[in-house]
Design a protein around this motif. Structure first.
Motif, short mmCIF file in Angstrom:
data_model
loop_
_atom_site.label_atom_id
_atom_site.label_comp_id
_atom_site.label_asym_id
_atom_site.label_seq_id
_atom_site.Cartn_x
_atom_site.Cartn_y
_atom_site.Cartn_z
N GLU A 176 0.84 -1.21 0.00
CA GLU A 176 0.00 0.00 0.00
C GLU A 176 0.87 1.25 0.00
N GLN A 177 1.93 1.24 0.77
CA GLN A 177 2.84 2.39 0.78
C GLN A 177 3.47 2.59 -0.60
N ARG A 178 3.80 1.51 -1.25
CA ARG A 178 4.39 1.60 -2.59
C ARG A 178 3.39 2.25 -3.56
N THR A 179 2.15 1.83 -3.50
CA THR A 179 1.14 2.40 -4.39
C THR A 179 1.00 3.91 -4.17
N LEU A 180 0.96 4.33 -2.90
CA LEU A 180 0.75 5.74 -2.59
C LEU A 180 1.98 6.60 -2.84
N SER A 181 3.16 5.98 -2.92
CA SER A 181 4.38 6.76 -3.14
C SER A 181 4.92 6.63 -4.56
N THR A 182 4.30 5.80 -5.38
CA THR A 182 4.72 5.67 -6.77
C THR A 182 4.04 6.69 -7.67
N THR A 183 2.84 7.10 -7.29
CA THR A 183 2.14 8.11 -8.07
C THR A 183 2.90 9.43 -8.06
N GLN A 184 2.79 10.17 -9.14
CA GLN A 184 3.43 11.48 -9.23
C GLN A 184 2.56 12.57 -8.61
N ASP A 185 1.37 12.23 -8.18
CA ASP A 185 0.45 13.21 -7.63
C ASP A 185 0.66 13.37 -6.12
N PRO A 186 0.54 14.59 -5.61
CA PRO A 186 0.60 14.77 -4.15
C PRO A 186 -0.61 14.15 -3.49
N PRO A 187 -0.50 13.78 -2.23
CA PRO A 187 -1.63 13.13 -1.55
C PRO A 187 -2.76 14.12 -1.25
N LYS A 188 -3.98 13.65 -1.38
CA LYS A 188 -5.12 14.48 -0.98
C LYS A 188 -5.17 14.60 0.54
N ASN A 189 -4.83 13.53 1.21
CA ASN A 189 -4.74 13.53 2.67
C ASN A 189 -3.50 12.74 3.04
N PRO A 190 -2.43 13.40 3.48
CA PRO A 190 -1.19 12.67 3.79
C PRO A 190 -1.36 11.57 4.82
N LEU A 191 -2.34 11.71 5.70
CA LEU A 191 -2.52 10.70 6.74
C LEU A 191 -3.18 9.43 6.22
N ASP A 192 -3.50 9.40 4.92
CA ASP A 192 -3.95 8.14 4.32
C ASP A 192 -2.80 7.16 4.15
N MET A 193 -1.56 7.64 4.17
CA MET A 193 -0.40 6.76 4.07
C MET A 193 -0.28 5.92 5.34
N PRO A 194 -0.26 4.60 5.24
CA PRO A 194 -0.14 3.76 6.44
C PRO A 194 1.09 4.14 7.27
N GLY A 195 0.86 4.38 8.55
CA GLY A 195 1.94 4.71 9.48
C GLY A 195 2.31 6.16 9.54
N ALA A 196 1.67 7.02 8.75
CA ALA A 196 2.07 8.43 8.67
C ALA A 196 1.66 9.21 9.91
N ILE A 197 2.49 10.18 10.27
CA ILE A 197 2.16 11.15 11.31
C ILE A 197 2.50 12.55 10.79
N GLN A 198 1.87 13.55 11.38
CA GLN A 198 2.17 14.94 11.08
C GLN A 198 3.15 15.46 12.12
N VAL A 199 4.20 16.13 11.67
CA VAL A 199 5.21 16.69 12.57
C VAL A 199 4.89 18.17 12.79
N THR A 200 4.72 18.55 14.05
CA THR A 200 4.46 19.95 14.38
C THR A 200 5.64 20.51 15.16
N LEU A 201 6.22 21.59 14.65
CA LEU A 201 7.35 22.25 15.30
C LEU A 201 6.89 23.60 15.84
N GLN A 202 7.28 23.89 17.08
CA GLN A 202 7.08 25.22 17.63
C GLN A 202 8.28 26.09 17.26
N PRO A 203 8.13 27.41 17.27
CA PRO A 203 9.25 28.29 16.91
C PRO A 203 10.51 27.95 17.72
N GLY A 204 11.60 27.75 17.01
CA GLY A 204 12.87 27.42 17.65
C GLY A 204 13.16 25.95 17.76
N GLU A 205 12.18 25.09 17.45
CA GLU A 205 12.42 23.65 17.50
C GLU A 205 12.99 23.15 16.18
#
Length: 291
Positions: A176-205
């Motif tokens: 499934e990860q291969r299918t979602l990363s082989t396409t040349q199109d950006p993801p409509k929802n990045p969290l659809d990628m199995p195992g994905a997380i969003q990284v949030t940085l505060q100023p200075g981190e």
């Protein structure tokens, strides 16, 4: 840097570290970023990442920018970027994560990630130095070799743009990860990628990450972004990082007007980059310092 921080980086492929931008540097870097962003948006500074293009060459066919290239370039007149890149705290973190000595560190890239003004934009899922069509065996081979450098993002504003799949720097993609990363199109929802997380940085981190993690990013034209984006190498890797780094066109880093603005530490780090280039001359990498 505690053992748990290094352990997390090795296991998960990323780690968030606060405090690498002192209050003094935070102000100086912020003002310098404002100036180079203004030059980029006005067209004075041509070295930029343009909406619609994910990888070099970025071209100039779109007036909207999502990044500023070569912020240490002497023509920008902002020496604070090189000062920070070679600062004690930042290099101490890099040495710890790479498990090397200072005389093995190789200067590489320092760029700036910004928000486009007129278009929302996204990068597709990718690894920086493994092609999306690589077989599982090719992925395993490439991932095992990719331990001689570290990439990082340092946020000056809150930054929620980066998405990663923790641990993916160690294993080939699932079907499934291969299918979602082989396409040349950006993801409509990045969290659809199995195992994905969003990284949030505060100023200075700062988030340090293995750039062969599966990762992507989203750019909101309505939310300001000002994030320093850089990498550094360990000379023990020889030419392993040459293709990934030299594709950005770094001939200006070999000139006296750049090295003269550096301290002794920075000049030695540049010499190691030039040595890597000389070591790959004649090889079919497709890139050089003069590209």
């Amino acid at each position: 840097m505690t053992p748990s921080v290094k352990d997390m980086y090795d296991e998960q492929g990323y780690v968030i570290v606060p405090g690498l931008v002192t209050p003094e540097y935070f102000t100086l870097l912020g003002k310098a970023c404002e100036r180079v962003i203004a030059k980029t948006r006005s067209g004075v500074w041509p070295h930029r990442r343009t909406v619609g293009r994910q990888f070099p060459p970025y071209g100039n066919d779109n007036p909207d920018s999502w990044g500023v290239q070569h912020v240490m370039h002497p023509d920008l007149g902002e020496p604070v970027f090189a000062e920070w890149y070679t600062s004690d705290g930042l290099l101490a973190a890099a040495r710890e994560l790479l498990q090397c000595e200072e005389d093995e560190l190789q200067m590489e890239l320092l760029n700036l990630l910004i928000n486009p003004l007129h278009h929302d934009f996204a990068l597709r899922w990718h690894r920086d130095d493994v092609k999306e069509v690589a077989t599982a065996d090719e992925e395993v081979q490439a991932l095992s070799a990719w331990k001689y450098g570290v990439q990082w993002n340092t946020a000056l504003y809150e930054d929620c743009c980066l998405y990663i799949v923790p641990g993916s720097h160690r294993v080939p993609r699932t079907a499934e990860q291969r299918t979602l990363s082989t396409t040349q199109d950006p993801p409509k929802n990045p969290l659809d990628m199995p195992g994905a997380i969003q990284v949030t940085l505060q100023p200075g981190e700062t988030v340090f990450y293995n750039s062969n993690l599966l990762h992507c990013a989203t750019y909101d034209s309505k939310k300001p972004r000002c994030t320093l984006h850089a990498c550094i190498g360990n000379v023990r890797g020889g030419s392993i990082r040459a293709r990934n780094v030299l594709q950005h066109g770094l001939q200006w880093m070999t000139k006296d007007n750049f090295s003269s603005q550096l301290g002794e530490r920075g000049r030695k780090m540049i010499q190691r980059l030039v040595a890597m280039q000389k070591g790959v001359e004649g090889q079919a990498l497709g890139y050089s310092l003069n590209s």
